[in-house]
Design a protein around this motif. Structure first.
Motif, PDB file in Angstrom:
ATOM      1  N   PRO A 237      45.915  27.695  35.413  1.00  0.00           N
ATOM      2  CA  PRO A 237      44.637  27.098  35.807  1.00  0.00           C
ATOM      3  C   PRO A 237      44.657  26.600  37.240  1.00  0.00           C
ATOM      4  CG  PRO A 237      45.159  26.471  33.567  1.00  0.00           C
ATOM      5  CD  PRO A 237      46.351  27.220  34.083  1.00  0.00           C
ATOM      6  N   GLY A 238      43.631  26.987  37.978  1.00  0.00           N
ATOM      7  CA  GLY A 238      43.526  26.629  39.376  1.00  0.00           C
ATOM      8  C   GLY A 238      43.879  27.752  40.330  1.00  0.00           C
ATOM      9  N   THR A 239      44.499  28.822  39.828  1.00  0.00           N
ATOM     10  CA  THR A 239      44.855  29.958  40.687  1.00  0.00           C
ATOM     11  C   THR A 239      43.617  30.789  41.018  1.00  0.00           C
ATOM     12  OG1 THR A 239      47.027  30.081  39.617  1.00  0.00           O
ATOM     13  CG2 THR A 239      46.338  31.977  40.929  1.00  0.00           C
ATOM     14  N   TRP A 240      43.477  31.135  42.299  1.00  0.00           N
ATOM     15  CA  TRP A 240      42.360  31.966  42.740  1.00  0.00           C
ATOM     16  C   TRP A 240      42.805  33.419  42.852  1.00  0.00           C
ATOM     17  CZ3 TRP A 240      37.791  30.249  46.012  1.00  0.00           C
ATOM     18  CH2 TRP A 240      37.439  28.925  45.736  1.00  0.00           C
ATOM     19  N   LEU A 241      41.893  34.341  42.616  1.00  0.00           N
ATOM     20  CA  LEU A 241      42.129  35.763  42.823  1.00  0.00           C
ATOM     21  C   LEU A 241      40.796  36.459  42.970  1.00  0.00           C
ATOM     22  CD1 LEU A 241      43.145  37.362  39.402  1.00  0.00           C
ATOM     23  CD2 LEU A 241      42.451  35.010  39.622  1.00  0.00           C
ATOM     24  N   THR A 242      40.829  37.722  43.356  1.00  0.00           N
ATOM     25  CA  THR A 242      39.604  38.484  43.535  1.00  0.00           C
ATOM     26  C   THR A 242      39.552  39.624  42.523  1.00  0.00           C
ATOM     27  OG1 THR A 242      40.608  39.935  45.199  1.00  0.00           O
ATOM     28  CG2 THR A 242      39.499  37.951  45.991  1.00  0.00           C
ATOM     29  N   ALA A 243      38.344  40.145  42.318  1.00  0.00           N
ATOM     30  CA  ALA A 243      38.154  41.230  41.351  1.00  0.00           C
ATOM     31  C   ALA A 243      36.954  42.056  41.754  1.00  0.00           C
ATOM     32  CB  ALA A 243      37.955  40.671  39.944  1.00  0.00           C
ATOM     33  N   ARG A 244      36.947  43.305  41.323  1.00  0.00           N
ATOM     34  CA  ARG A 244      35.750  44.134  41.419  1.00  0.00           C
ATOM     35  C   ARG A 244      34.836  43.804  40.246  1.00  0.00           C
ATOM     36  NH1 ARG A 244      36.590  48.890  44.422  1.00  0.00           N
ATOM     37  NH2 ARG A 244      38.002  48.383  46.140  1.00  0.00           N
TER      38      ARG A 244
ATOM     39  N   LEU B  56      37.969  44.725  34.161  1.00  0.00           N
ATOM     40  CA  LEU B  56      38.006  44.148  35.497  1.00  0.00           C
ATOM     41  C   LEU B  56      39.158  44.763  36.282  1.00  0.00           C
ATOM     42  CD1 LEU B  56      37.606  40.256  35.265  1.00  0.00           C
ATOM     43  CD2 LEU B  56      35.987  41.876  36.242  1.00  0.00           C
ATOM     44  N   ARG B  57      38.913  45.035  37.536  1.00  0.00           N
ATOM     45  CA  ARG B  57      39.994  45.443  38.444  1.00  0.00           C
ATOM     46  C   ARG B  57      40.371  44.217  39.261  1.00  0.00           C
ATOM     47  NH1 ARG B  57      39.474  50.345  42.845  1.00  0.00           N
ATOM     48  NH2 ARG B  57      41.263  49.817  44.151  1.00  0.00           N
ATOM     49  N   LEU B  58      41.509  43.625  38.925  1.00  0.00           N
ATOM     50  CA  LEU B  58      41.952  42.393  39.559  1.00  0.00           C
ATOM     51  C   LEU B  58      42.883  42.687  40.726  1.00  0.00           C
ATOM     52  CD1 LEU B  58      42.864  40.128  36.490  1.00  0.00           C
ATOM     53  CD2 LEU B  58      40.765  40.090  37.829  1.00  0.00           C
ATOM     54  N   THR B  59      42.738  41.924  41.784  1.00  0.00           N
ATOM     55  CA  THR B  59      43.715  41.908  42.865  1.00  0.00           C
ATOM     56  C   THR B  59      44.526  40.631  42.717  1.00  0.00           C
ATOM     57  OG1 THR B  59      42.246  43.146  44.332  1.00  0.00           O
ATOM     58  CG2 THR B  59      44.082  41.982  45.351  1.00  0.00           C
ATOM     59  N   LEU B  60      45.792  40.778  42.372  1.00  0.00           N
ATOM     60  CA  LEU B  60      46.651  39.638  42.118  1.00  0.00           C
ATOM     61  C   LEU B  60      47.107  39.012  43.428  1.00  0.00           C
ATOM     62  CD1 LEU B  60      48.759  41.187  39.208  1.00  0.00           C
ATOM     63  CD2 LEU B  60      46.632  39.874  39.078  1.00  0.00           C
ATOM     64  N   PRO B  61      47.628  37.790  43.395  1.00  0.00           N
ATOM     65  CA  PRO B  61      48.059  37.136  44.638  1.00  0.00           C
ATOM     66  C   PRO B  61      49.039  37.965  45.463  1.00  0.00           C
ATOM     67  CG  PRO B  61      47.954  35.533  42.876  1.00  0.00           C
ATOM     68  CD  PRO B  61      47.692  36.872  42.240  1.00  0.00           C
ATOM     69  N   SER B  62      49.859  38.799  44.810  1.00  0.00           N
ATOM     70  CA  SER B  62      50.819  39.633  45.536  1.00  0.00           C
ATOM     71  C   SER B  62      50.169  40.811  46.239  1.00  0.00           C
ATOM     72  CB  SER B  62      51.873  40.171  44.555  1.00  0.00           C
ATOM     73  OG  SER B  62      51.266  41.076  43.636  1.00  0.00           O
ATOM     74  N   GLY B  63      48.903  41.116  45.906  1.00  0.00           N
ATOM     75  CA  GLY B  63      48.233  42.298  46.406  1.00  0.00           C
ATOM     76  C   GLY B  63      48.193  43.433  45.408  1.00  0.00           C
ATOM     77  N   ARG B  64      48.948  43.334  44.308  1.00  0.00           N
ATOM     78  CA  ARG B  64      48.883  44.354  43.267  1.00  0.00           C
ATOM     79  C   ARG B  64      47.469  44.399  42.681  1.00  0.00           C
ATOM     80  NH1 ARG B  64      53.875  41.769  41.668  1.00  0.00           N
ATOM     81  NH2 ARG B  64      55.678  43.166  41.896  1.00  0.00           N
ATOM     82  N   GLU B  65      47.044  45.607  42.324  1.00  0.00           N
ATOM     83  CA  GLU B  65      45.757  45.771  41.651  1.00  0.00           C
ATOM     84  C   GLU B  65      46.001  46.299  40.240  1.00  0.00           C
ATOM     85  OE1 GLU B  65      43.369  48.278  44.146  1.00  0.00           O
ATOM     86  OE2 GLU B  65      42.587  46.557  45.249  1.00  0.00           O
ATOM     87  N   ARG B  66      45.360  45.662  39.266  1.00  0.00           N
ATOM     88  CA  ARG B  66      45.531  46.054  37.880  1.00  0.00           C
ATOM     89  C   ARG B  66      44.190  45.954  37.154  1.00  0.00           C
ATOM     90  NH1 ARG B  66      49.518  47.497  39.889  1.00  0.00           N
ATOM     91  NH2 ARG B  66      51.689  47.227  39.235  1.00  0.00           N
ATOM     92  N   HIS B  67      44.025  46.796  36.118  1.00  0.00           N
ATOM     93  CA  HIS B  67      42.812  46.800  35.307  1.00  0.00           C
ATOM     94  C   HIS B  67      43.087  46.121  33.970  1.00  0.00           C
ATOM     95  CE1 HIS B  67      40.443  49.870  37.641  1.00  0.00           C
ATOM     96  NE2 HIS B  67      41.642  50.009  38.158  1.00  0.00           N
ATOM     97  N   TYR B  68      42.176  45.258  33.545  1.00  0.00           N
ATOM     98  CA  TYR B  68      42.306  44.595  32.253  1.00  0.00           C
ATOM     99  C   TYR B  68      40.947  44.567  31.552  1.00  0.00           C
ATOM    100  CZ  TYR B  68      46.829  43.187  34.009  1.00  0.00           C
ATOM    101  OH  TYR B  68      48.111  43.215  34.518  1.00  0.00           O
ATOM    102  N   SER B  69      40.962  44.896  30.277  1.00  0.00           N
ATOM    103  CA  SER B  69      39.723  44.927  29.496  1.00  0.00           C
ATOM    104  C   SER B  69      39.191  43.521  29.280  1.00  0.00           C
ATOM    105  CB  SER B  69      39.970  45.595  28.136  1.00  0.00           C
ATOM    106  OG  SER B  69      40.340  46.942  28.289  1.00  0.00           O
TER     107      SER B  69
ATOM    108  N   LEU C 251      37.300  34.635  41.892  1.00  0.00           N
ATOM    109  CA  LEU C 251      37.486  34.051  40.567  1.00  0.00           C
ATOM    110  C   LEU C 251      38.593  33.015  40.604  1.00  0.00           C
ATOM    111  CD1 LEU C 251      37.416  37.343  38.440  1.00  0.00           C
ATOM    112  CD2 LEU C 251      35.518  35.748  38.817  1.00  0.00           C
ATOM    113  N   VAL C 252      38.528  32.094  39.649  1.00  0.00           N
ATOM    114  CA  VAL C 252      39.580  31.099  39.488  1.00  0.00           C
ATOM    115  C   VAL C 252      39.951  31.016  38.014  1.00  0.00           C
ATOM    116  CG1 VAL C 252      37.918  29.178  39.229  1.00  0.00           C
ATOM    117  CG2 VAL C 252      40.281  28.725  39.990  1.00  0.00           C
ATOM    118  N   VAL C 253      41.229  30.865  37.741  1.00  0.00           N
ATOM    119  CA  VAL C 253      41.687  30.710  36.356  1.00  0.00           C
ATOM    120  C   VAL C 253      41.314  29.313  35.878  1.00  0.00           C
ATOM    121  CG1 VAL C 253      43.677  30.736  34.809  1.00  0.00           C
ATOM    122  CG2 VAL C 253      43.604  32.288  36.767  1.00  0.00           C
ATOM    123  N   THR C 254      40.517  29.238  34.808  1.00  0.00           N
ATOM    124  CA  THR C 254      40.098  27.936  34.280  1.00  0.00           C
ATOM    125  C   THR C 254      40.789  27.570  32.978  1.00  0.00           C
ATOM    126  OG1 THR C 254      38.221  28.974  33.141  1.00  0.00           O
ATOM    127  CG2 THR C 254      37.821  28.112  35.358  1.00  0.00           C
ATOM    128  N   ALA C 255      41.382  28.545  32.304  1.00  0.00           N
ATOM    129  CA  ALA C 255      42.079  28.249  31.046  1.00  0.00           C
ATOM    130  C   ALA C 255      43.124  29.325  30.787  1.00  0.00           C
ATOM    131  CB  ALA C 255      41.108  28.171  29.873  1.00  0.00           C
TER     132      ALA C 255
END
Length: 380
Positions: free
Chosen positions: A155-162, A90-103, A56-60
């Motif tokens: 905007p423009g930051t990439w990250l991964t998610a389940r 979503l279970r996001l993996t942040l650039p630091s490696g932290r994993e967090r859930h957000y509705s 995923l990439v942050v677009t806004a």
């Protein structure tokens, strides 16, 4: 010969081969249990492949309340994203490696622009969306995930998610009351849209300290001002009681509640005397320990022993000794904090591990405990 009817077998023989029929049945039943690597998997069953992470990439990004930012996440190539239902996260993996859930707080049935108006469904249809929307409140005393999002995700930051998962499903009962405390509006906002779209008898109460702390207030008012009630502590002399919140419920309504622990407790206690019939809720974090016993965790076979009080989780105690121990949901369903048990008899209280995983030594210390005086030896 009637050529429209297929022959009894590949070679046109009138009877099935009894020996091979028996051999096939035997293989289907027993091949998974045999020791040879070639025979462990039934060849008639497809391989189960792990689900690939989403890129995923942050677009806004925009501010939606004091200390709350909204992010829109999309596929970097512009393709559709997997579909989801109200209540999903979503279970996001942040650039630091932290994993967090957000509705997810957008509209699964179509696009939602930044004015909050639902637009046309994209060409991918219900099975895919072109962007996910989340909102995150900054928690200065939290574990660092919200601060990282506020400080680094632009905007423009990439990250991964389940892929989206749902542990707070909306059942679309005919009469519904939604109760949101602060950022707890995020899983409820898609449910409100779904209730409105289906013509249900719904009402929403959104509470917070002050008007500037309520995310999406203008978006909510635009849905139906007569059904949306914004209630702030500074205008009413303090937080609402459970009785006050449930007074908005239609007779026989299902209540969907997401907010801080005191709000959930107040609603649970007042439910039986209210017009509502049932309660569904999602917590911000771990539930308080109400039936725990003190036990001990040991870090490795010869490591230090850490006492776990009756009213604290093993995860909290472990993180004091190992601050880098990963965690996310703190409720026993994401698996981020999983550790390996070397010895001891645990009381598994999670909603994720299978009996086989538990037998192999997997343990989720965010919710799992042990009997009074027991020592759990962990591979840490």
């Amino acid at each position: 010969m009637d050529l429209s009817t297929p022959p009894p077998d590949l070679y046109g023989r009138p009877r099935a081969d009894t020996f091979f029929r028996f051999l096939t049945a035997f293989g289907d039943r027993y091949s998974p249990a045999l020791g040879s690597p070639l025979l462990r998997r039934n060849p008639r069953r497809p391989f189960s492949r792990p689900t690939e992470a989403l890129q995923l990439v942050v677009t806004a990004r925009r501010q939606v309340a004091v200390d709350v930012v909204e992010l829109t996440l999309a596929d970097p190539s512009g393709g559709p994203l997997p579909g989801w239902q109200p209540g999903a996260h979503l279970r996001l993996t942040l650039p630091s490696g932290r994993e967090r859930h957000y509705s997810l707080c957008g509209d699964p049935a179509g696009q939602t622009d930044q004015t909050g108006q639902a637009g046309q469904a994209d060409q991918a249809g219900p099975a895919g969306r072109s962007g996910y929307r989340i909102a995150v409140r900054l928690l200065p005393d939290g574990g660092g995930g919200s601060a990282e999002i506020h400080d680094t995700l632009h905007p423009g930051t990439w990250l991964t998610a389940r892929r989206p998962r749902n542990g707070f499903a909306f059942c679309a009962e005919p009469a519904v009351l939604f109760l949101a405390g602060g950022i707890g509006i995020t899983p409820l906002l898609p449910m409100v849209r779904e209730a409105r779209r289906n013509g249900l008898d719904w009402h929403l109460v959104h509470t917070g300290r002050s008007a500037d702390t309520l995310p999406f207030a203008a978006e909510l008012r635009a849905l139906d001002p007569a059904r949306v009630h914004l209630r702030t502590d500074d205008e009413h002399g303090g937080p609402p009681t459970g009785t006050e919140l449930l007074a908005h419920a239609p007779r026989g309504a299902a209540v969907y509640c997401c907010g801080p622990a005191p709000m959930l407790t107040a609603v649970q206690r007042a439910l039986d005397a209210s017009p509502a019939a049932s309660l569904h809720f999602e917590r911000f974090g771990a539930a308080p320990v109400t039936d725990g016993e003190p036990f001990t965790v040991r870090l490795g076979a010869d490591g230090p022993e850490l006492p776990v009080p009756a009213d604290r989780s093993a995860l909290d105690v472990l993180r004091e000794a190992r601050p880098d121990l990963p965690y996310s949901c703190r409720q026993g369903f994401c698996g981020t904090c999983e550790v390996r048990l070397l010895a001891g008899t645990p009381d598994h209280r999670d909603r994720r591990l299978t009996p086989e995983r538990r037998a192999d030594g997997a343990l989720l210390p965010c919710v799992s405990r042990a009997a009074a005086g027991e020592t759990l030896v962990l591979d840490l």
